[in-house]
Motif scaffolding. Structure first.
Motif, PDB file in Angstrom:
ATOM      1  N   HIS A  67       0.807  -1.216   0.000  1.00 30.28           N
ATOM      2  CA  HIS A  67       0.000   0.000   0.000  1.00 30.28           C
ATOM      3  C   HIS A  67       0.842   1.270   0.000  1.00 30.28           C
ATOM      4  N   GLY A  68       2.081   1.166   0.477  1.00 28.16           N
ATOM      5  CA  GLY A  68       2.924   2.348   0.500  1.00 28.16           C
ATOM      6  C   GLY A  68       4.298   2.078   1.070  1.00 28.16           C
ATOM      7  N   ILE A  69       5.266   2.852   0.585  1.00 25.86           N
ATOM      8  CA  ILE A  69       6.644   2.763   1.058  1.00 25.86           C
ATOM      9  C   ILE A  69       7.137   4.183   1.307  1.00 25.86           C
ATOM     10  N   GLU A  70       7.740   4.397   2.474  1.00 25.71           N
ATOM     11  CA  GLU A  70       8.375   5.672   2.790  1.00 25.71           C
ATOM     12  C   GLU A  70       9.814   5.385   3.207  1.00 25.71           C
ATOM     13  N   VAL A  71      10.757   6.099   2.609  1.00 24.83           N
ATOM     14  CA  VAL A  71      12.171   5.960   2.956  1.00 24.83           C
ATOM     15  C   VAL A  71      12.716   7.351   3.243  1.00 24.83           C
ATOM     16  N   SER A  72      13.367   7.490   4.387  1.00 26.16           N
ATOM     17  CA  SER A  72      13.929   8.787   4.757  1.00 26.16           C
ATOM     18  C   SER A  72      15.154   9.101   3.908  1.00 26.16           C
ATOM     19  N   GLU A  73      15.596  10.334   4.000  1.00 21.93           N
ATOM     20  CA  GLU A  73      16.877  10.698   3.399  1.00 21.93           C
ATOM     21  C   GLU A  73      17.971   9.959   4.165  1.00 21.93           C
ATOM     22  N   PRO A  74      19.035   9.549   3.506  1.00 22.65           N
ATOM     23  CA  PRO A  74      20.098   8.831   4.211  1.00 22.65           C
ATOM     24  C   PRO A  74      20.947   9.760   5.070  1.00 22.65           C
ATOM     25  N   LEU A  75      21.419   9.227   6.173  1.00 25.79           N
ATOM     26  CA  LEU A  75      22.365   9.898   7.049  1.00 25.79           C
ATOM     27  C   LEU A  75      23.694   9.171   6.867  1.00 25.79           C
ATOM     28  N   VAL A  76      24.692   9.859   6.322  1.00 23.89           N
ATOM     29  CA  VAL A  76      25.956   9.235   5.933  1.00 23.89           C
ATOM     30  C   VAL A  76      27.068   9.641   6.896  1.00 23.89           C
ATOM     31  N   ALA A  77      27.877   8.666   7.293  1.00 24.29           N
ATOM     32  CA  ALA A  77      29.051   8.909   8.133  1.00 24.29           C
ATOM     33  C   ALA A  77      30.140   7.936   7.689  1.00 24.29           C
ATOM     34  N   GLY A  78      31.171   8.463   7.068  1.00 22.03           N
ATOM     35  CA  GLY A  78      32.269   7.610   6.620  1.00 22.03           C
ATOM     36  C   GLY A  78      31.803   6.574   5.615  1.00 22.03           C
ATOM     37  N   ASN A  79      32.027   5.316   5.936  1.00 22.59           N
ATOM     38  CA  ASN A  79      31.642   4.211   5.044  1.00 22.59           C
ATOM     39  C   ASN A  79      30.321   3.575   5.445  1.00 22.59           C
ATOM     40  N   SER A  80      29.516   4.279   6.217  1.00 23.37           N
ATOM     41  CA  SER A  80      28.226   3.759   6.658  1.00 23.37           C
ATOM     42  C   SER A  80      27.136   4.788   6.404  1.00 23.37           C
ATOM     43  N   PHE A  81      25.908   4.293   6.320  1.00 23.85           N
ATOM     44  CA  PHE A  81      24.763   5.195   6.255  1.00 23.85           C
ATOM     45  C   PHE A  81      23.546   4.505   6.835  1.00 23.85           C
ATOM     46  N   ALA A  82      22.556   5.307   7.195  1.00 23.09           N
ATOM     47  CA  ALA A  82      21.324   4.789   7.779  1.00 23.09           C
ATOM     48  C   ALA A  82      20.141   5.551   7.208  1.00 23.09           C
ATOM     49  N   CYS A  83      19.005   4.875   7.185  1.00 20.00           N
ATOM     50  CA  CYS A  83      17.750   5.508   6.803  1.00 20.00           C
ATOM     51  C   CYS A  83      16.625   4.729   7.469  1.00 20.00           C
ATOM     52  N   THR A  84      15.460   5.339   7.523  1.00 18.20           N
ATOM     53  CA  THR A  84      14.300   4.614   8.024  1.00 18.20           C
ATOM     54  C   THR A  84      13.481   4.139   6.834  1.00 18.20           C
ATOM     55  N   LEU A  85      12.849   2.986   7.019  1.00 20.25           N
ATOM     56  CA  LEU A  85      11.990   2.394   5.999  1.00 20.25           C
ATOM     57  C   LEU A  85      10.665   2.058   6.653  1.00 20.25           C
ATOM     58  N   ARG A  86       9.600   2.539   6.043  1.00 20.98           N
ATOM     59  CA  ARG A  86       8.254   2.234   6.529  1.00 20.98           C
ATOM     60  C   ARG A  86       7.459   1.660   5.368  1.00 20.98           C
ATOM     61  N   MET A  87       6.869   0.501   5.601  1.00 21.30           N
ATOM     62  CA  MET A  87       6.047  -0.151   4.576  1.00 21.30           C
ATOM     63  C   MET A  87       4.676  -0.471   5.154  1.00 21.30           C
ATOM     64  N   HIS A  88       3.668  -0.129   4.408  1.00 27.55           N
ATOM     65  CA  HIS A  88       2.302  -0.502   4.748  1.00 27.55           C
ATOM     66  C   HIS A  88       1.910  -1.608   3.764  1.00 27.55           C
ATOM     67  N   VAL A  89       1.740  -2.822   4.292  1.00 21.43           N
ATOM     68  CA  VAL A  89       1.478  -3.985   3.444  1.00 21.43           C
ATOM     69  C   VAL A  89       0.343  -4.815   4.010  1.00 21.43           C
ATOM     70  N   THR A  90      -0.255  -5.598   3.136  1.00 19.86           N
ATOM     71  CA  THR A  90      -1.154  -6.649   3.573  1.00 19.86           C
ATOM     72  C   THR A  90      -0.433  -7.961   3.305  1.00 19.86           C
ATOM     73  N   MET A  91      -0.164  -8.690   4.384  1.00 18.17           N
ATOM     74  CA  MET A  91       0.512  -9.975   4.278  1.00 18.17           C
ATOM     75  C   MET A  91      -0.543 -11.069   4.090  1.00 18.17           C
ATOM     76  N   LYS A  92      -0.210 -12.072   3.307  1.00 16.97           N
ATOM     77  CA  LYS A  92      -1.164 -13.149   3.017  1.00 16.97           C
ATOM     78  C   LYS A  92      -1.631 -13.862   4.278  1.00 16.97           C
ATOM     79  N   GLU A  93      -0.739 -14.126   5.210  1.00 18.64           N
ATOM     80  CA  GLU A  93      -1.081 -14.879   6.415  1.00 18.64           C
ATOM     81  C   GLU A  93      -1.371 -14.010   7.638  1.00 18.64           C
ATOM     82  N   LYS A  94      -0.867 -12.768   7.637  1.00 16.86           N
ATOM     83  CA  LYS A  94      -0.946 -11.947   8.848  1.00 16.86           C
ATOM     84  C   LYS A  94      -1.806 -10.709   8.705  1.00 16.86           C
TER      85      LYS A  94
END
Length: 119
Positions: A67-94
């Motif tokens: 139903h939707g995907i949201e990804v934040s802008e990345p936060l970069v430090a050296g050779n690493s980075f982080a972001c948040t991921l939010r997904m709104h889904v309907t799972m077949k079993e759950k």
């Protein structure tokens, strides 16, 4: 690619829901994926690009609809980075789920070598 370029490209592809291209284009052959904990469906740690693809295919097979995907802008430090991921889904079993996690990546030689997810 430098870490910022890898981060920006990953965010771009994930916002489109194009996780397959992200893996094939940006991940190292020996990349590792680490989940917050093991579940009956997924191991805590998955190693290798082929195994990551199989993990992705398994997850996709469990999704009835995205139903939707949201990804934040990345936060970069050296050779690493982080972001948040939010997904709104309907799972077949759950049923309907709103999932949000912090995704942390390590980059070496222009490729993602590790991803780790935090709830």
């Amino acid at each position: 690619m430098i870490t910022k370029e890898v981060a920006d490209r990953l965010v771009e592809l994930c916002r489109k829901g194009d996780f397959d291209t992200a893996q094939s284009e940006l991940f190292a052959d020996d990349a590792v994926s680490i989940e917050p904990y093991a579940t009956p469906d997924f191991a805590k740690e998955t190693k290798g690009k082929k195994a990551l693809k199989e993990k992705s295919e398994k997850f996709n097979s469990m999704v009835a609809s995205m139903h939707g995907i949201e990804v934040s802008e990345p936060l970069v430090a050296g050779n690493s980075f982080a972001c948040t991921l939010r997904m709104h889904v309907t799972m077949k079993e759950k049923g309907d789920m709103d999932m949000e996690e912090l995704c942390v990546y390590k980059v070496k030689d222009g490729k993602i070598t590790e991803e780790q997810f935090y709830l």
